[in-house]
Motif scaffolding. Structure first.
Motif, PDB file in Angstrom:
ATOM      1  N   LEU A   1       1.047 -33.649  16.765  1.00 48.51           N
ATOM      2  CA  LEU A   1       0.447 -33.078  15.453  1.00 48.51           C
ATOM      3  C   LEU A   1      -0.112 -31.628  15.299  1.00 48.51           C
ATOM      4  CD1 LEU A   1      -1.918 -36.145  14.650  1.00 48.51           C
ATOM      5  CD2 LEU A   1       0.268 -35.733  13.418  1.00 48.51           C
ATOM      6  N   LYS A   2      -0.566 -31.259  16.519  1.00 45.82           N
ATOM      7  CA  LYS A   2      -0.724 -29.701  16.544  1.00 45.82           C
ATOM      8  C   LYS A   2       0.463 -28.637  16.606  1.00 45.82           C
ATOM      9  CE  LYS A   2      -5.226 -29.948  18.981  1.00 45.82           C
ATOM     10  NZ  LYS A   2      -6.112 -29.479  20.168  1.00 45.82           N
ATOM     11  N   SER A   3       1.409 -29.241  17.131  1.00 51.71           N
ATOM     12  CA  SER A   3       2.779 -28.547  16.962  1.00 51.71           C
ATOM     13  C   SER A   3       3.340 -28.639  15.842  1.00 51.71           C
ATOM     14  CB  SER A   3       3.617 -29.046  18.138  1.00 51.71           C
ATOM     15  OG  SER A   3       4.044 -30.356  17.918  1.00 51.71           O
TER      16      SER A   3
ATOM     17  N   GLY B   1       4.480 -25.963  10.787  1.00 50.02           N
ATOM     18  CA  GLY B   1       4.258 -25.757   9.192  1.00 50.02           C
ATOM     19  C   GLY B   1       3.791 -24.309   8.912  1.00 50.02           C
ATOM     20  N   ILE B   2       2.869 -23.636   9.539  1.00 54.71           N
ATOM     21  CA  ILE B   2       2.231 -22.505   9.498  1.00 54.71           C
ATOM     22  C   ILE B   2       3.214 -21.408   9.485  1.00 54.71           C
ATOM     23  CG2 ILE B   2       0.577 -20.921  10.156  1.00 54.71           C
ATOM     24  CD1 ILE B   2      -1.362 -23.135  10.680  1.00 54.71           C
ATOM     25  N   CYS B   3       4.035 -21.481  10.566  1.00 57.50           N
ATOM     26  CA  CYS B   3       5.316 -20.525  10.798  1.00 57.50           C
ATOM     27  C   CYS B   3       6.181 -20.565   9.821  1.00 57.50           C
ATOM     28  CB  CYS B   3       5.876 -20.757  12.177  1.00 57.50           C
ATOM     29  SG  CYS B   3       4.618 -20.544  13.784  1.00 57.50           S
ATOM     30  N   LEU B   4       6.695 -21.697   9.358  1.00 60.01           N
ATOM     31  CA  LEU B   4       7.488 -21.748   8.108  1.00 60.01           C
ATOM     32  C   LEU B   4       7.153 -21.079   6.971  1.00 60.01           C
ATOM     33  CD1 LEU B   4       8.987 -25.284   8.437  1.00 60.01           C
ATOM     34  CD2 LEU B   4      10.272 -23.117   8.849  1.00 60.01           C
ATOM     35  N   ILE B   5       5.691 -21.316   6.779  1.00 58.53           N
ATOM     36  CA  ILE B   5       5.022 -20.664   5.492  1.00 58.53           C
ATOM     37  C   ILE B   5       5.047 -19.074   5.629  1.00 58.53           C
ATOM     38  CG2 ILE B   5       2.703 -20.516   4.464  1.00 58.53           C
ATOM     39  CD1 ILE B   5       2.209 -23.299   5.072  1.00 58.53           C
ATOM     40  N   MET B   6       4.683 -18.696   6.867  1.00 56.43           N
ATOM     41  CA  MET B   6       4.779 -17.249   6.965  1.00 56.43           C
ATOM     42  C   MET B   6       6.104 -16.725   6.885  1.00 56.43           C
ATOM     43  SD  MET B   6       1.882 -16.418   9.981  1.00 56.43           S
ATOM     44  CE  MET B   6       2.687 -17.007  11.206  1.00 56.43           C
ATOM     45  N   LEU B   7       7.178 -17.357   7.436  1.00 58.82           N
ATOM     46  CA  LEU B   7       8.694 -17.153   7.424  1.00 58.82           C
ATOM     47  C   LEU B   7       9.011 -17.005   5.949  1.00 58.82           C
ATOM     48  CD1 LEU B   7      11.223 -16.489   8.781  1.00 58.82           C
ATOM     49  CD2 LEU B   7      11.768 -18.821   8.620  1.00 58.82           C
ATOM     50  N   GLY B   8       8.594 -17.970   5.356  1.00 54.22           N
ATOM     51  CA  GLY B   8       8.918 -17.949   3.638  1.00 54.22           C
ATOM     52  C   GLY B   8       8.288 -16.862   2.893  1.00 54.22           C
TER      53      GLY B   8
ATOM     54  N   LEU C   1       4.944 -30.067   6.073  1.00 50.55           N
ATOM     55  CA  LEU C   1       4.311 -30.082   7.644  1.00 50.55           C
ATOM     56  C   LEU C   1       2.937 -30.260   7.969  1.00 50.55           C
ATOM     57  CD1 LEU C   1       7.273 -28.793   9.761  1.00 50.55           C
ATOM     58  CD2 LEU C   1       6.532 -31.123   9.853  1.00 50.55           C
ATOM     59  N   SER C   2       2.279 -29.006   7.446  1.00 50.44           N
ATOM     60  CA  SER C   2       0.933 -28.502   7.876  1.00 50.44           C
ATOM     61  C   SER C   2      -0.243 -29.417   7.286  1.00 50.44           C
ATOM     62  CB  SER C   2       0.725 -27.036   7.630  1.00 50.44           C
ATOM     63  OG  SER C   2       0.827 -26.765   6.459  1.00 50.44           O
ATOM     64  N   LEU C   3      -0.205 -29.671   6.004  1.00 52.01           N
ATOM     65  CA  LEU C   3      -1.420 -30.057   5.185  1.00 52.01           C
ATOM     66  C   LEU C   3      -1.667 -31.683   5.633  1.00 52.01           C
ATOM     67  CD1 LEU C   3      -0.879 -28.539   1.654  1.00 52.01           C
ATOM     68  CD2 LEU C   3      -2.440 -28.055   3.797  1.00 52.01           C
ATOM     69  N   PRO C   4      -0.915 -32.568   5.534  1.00 54.80           N
ATOM     70  CA  PRO C   4      -1.069 -33.911   5.872  1.00 54.80           C
ATOM     71  C   PRO C   4      -1.083 -34.195   7.376  1.00 54.80           C
ATOM     72  CG  PRO C   4       0.968 -33.991   4.416  1.00 54.80           C
ATOM     73  CD  PRO C   4       0.589 -32.368   4.686  1.00 54.80           C
ATOM     74  N   THR C   5      -0.576 -33.322   8.174  1.00 53.58           N
ATOM     75  CA  THR C   5      -0.791 -33.271   9.450  1.00 53.58           C
ATOM     76  C   THR C   5      -2.225 -32.873   9.960  1.00 53.58           C
ATOM     77  OG1 THR C   5       1.367 -32.922   9.649  1.00 53.58           O
ATOM     78  CG2 THR C   5      -0.117 -32.522  11.858  1.00 53.58           C
ATOM     79  N   LYS C   6      -2.717 -31.854   9.288  1.00 50.33           N
ATOM     80  CA  LYS C   6      -4.080 -31.608   9.371  1.00 50.33           C
ATOM     81  C   LYS C   6      -5.070 -32.590   9.166  1.00 50.33           C
ATOM     82  CE  LYS C   6      -3.564 -26.719   8.407  1.00 50.33           C
ATOM     83  NZ  LYS C   6      -3.717 -25.675   7.491  1.00 50.33           N
ATOM     84  N   MET C   7      -4.878 -33.284   7.876  1.00 49.11           N
ATOM     85  CA  MET C   7      -5.725 -34.390   7.611  1.00 49.11           C
ATOM     86  C   MET C   7      -5.702 -35.510   8.484  1.00 49.11           C
ATOM     87  SD  MET C   7      -5.241 -34.360   3.544  1.00 49.11           S
ATOM     88  CE  MET C   7      -4.795 -35.862   3.399  1.00 49.11           C
ATOM     89  N   TYR C   8      -4.593 -36.156   8.915  1.00 47.39           N
ATOM     90  CA  TYR C   8      -4.385 -37.143  10.171  1.00 47.39           C
ATOM     91  C   TYR C   8      -5.082 -36.642  11.389  1.00 47.39           C
ATOM     92  CZ  TYR C   8      -2.231 -41.164  12.519  1.00 47.39           C
ATOM     93  OH  TYR C   8      -2.418 -42.147  13.093  1.00 47.39           O
ATOM     94  N   LEU C   9      -4.834 -35.478  11.794  1.00 44.29           N
ATOM     95  CA  LEU C   9      -5.512 -34.774  12.926  1.00 44.29           C
ATOM     96  C   LEU C   9      -6.971 -35.123  13.037  1.00 44.29           C
ATOM     97  CD1 LEU C   9      -4.762 -33.603  15.629  1.00 44.29           C
ATOM     98  CD2 LEU C   9      -4.870 -31.376  14.767  1.00 44.29           C
ATOM     99  N   THR C  10      -7.470 -34.587  11.798  1.00 49.52           N
ATOM    100  CA  THR C  10      -8.883 -34.588  11.617  1.00 49.52           C
ATOM    101  C   THR C  10      -9.472 -36.126  11.667  1.00 49.52           C
ATOM    102  OG1 THR C  10      -8.856 -32.744  10.262  1.00 49.52           O
ATOM    103  CG2 THR C  10     -10.767 -33.920  10.042  1.00 49.52           C
ATOM    104  N   PHE C  11      -8.873 -36.900  11.063  1.00 53.81           N
ATOM    105  CA  PHE C  11      -9.241 -38.385  11.068  1.00 53.81           C
ATOM    106  C   PHE C  11      -9.255 -38.910  12.685  1.00 53.81           C
ATOM    107  CE2 PHE C  11      -7.520 -39.059   6.666  1.00 53.81           C
ATOM    108  CZ  PHE C  11      -8.840 -38.514   6.335  1.00 53.81           C
TER     109      PHE C  11
END
Length: 73
Positions: free
Chosen positions: A10-12, A17-24, A55-65
């Motif tokens: 999940l961390k990866s 996801g953050i890298c793809l956002i920055m690339l865009g 990739l990043s937003l739902p993964t952050k929520m699940y990782l938090t849970f």
């Protein structure tokens, strides 16, 4: 699958996801090649941002849970 392995995956996903956002954002603001492509270039940069957010937003929520559940145990 153990929790440690799931957390690593999940961390990866969040990092990718953050890298793809920055690339865009880079494509949209600074790349001459994307500008030369016209509408297709805008679509490429928008898809990078969209996949990065998917990739990043739902993964952050699940990782938090998972981490909260782990903390309570």
């Amino acid at each position: 699958m153990t929790d440690d392995k799931l957390i690593l995956i999940l961390k990866s996903c969040v990092i990718i996801g953050i890298c793809l956002i920055m690339l865009g954002v880079y494509f949209h603001n600074f790349s001459d090649m994307i500008e030369a492509m016209g509408v297709r270039g805008i679509m490429v940069s928008a898809m990078c941002v969209a996949f990065g957010m998917a990739l990043s937003l739902p993964t952050k929520m699940y990782l938090t849970f998972i981490l909260v559940k782990r903390e309570t145990e």
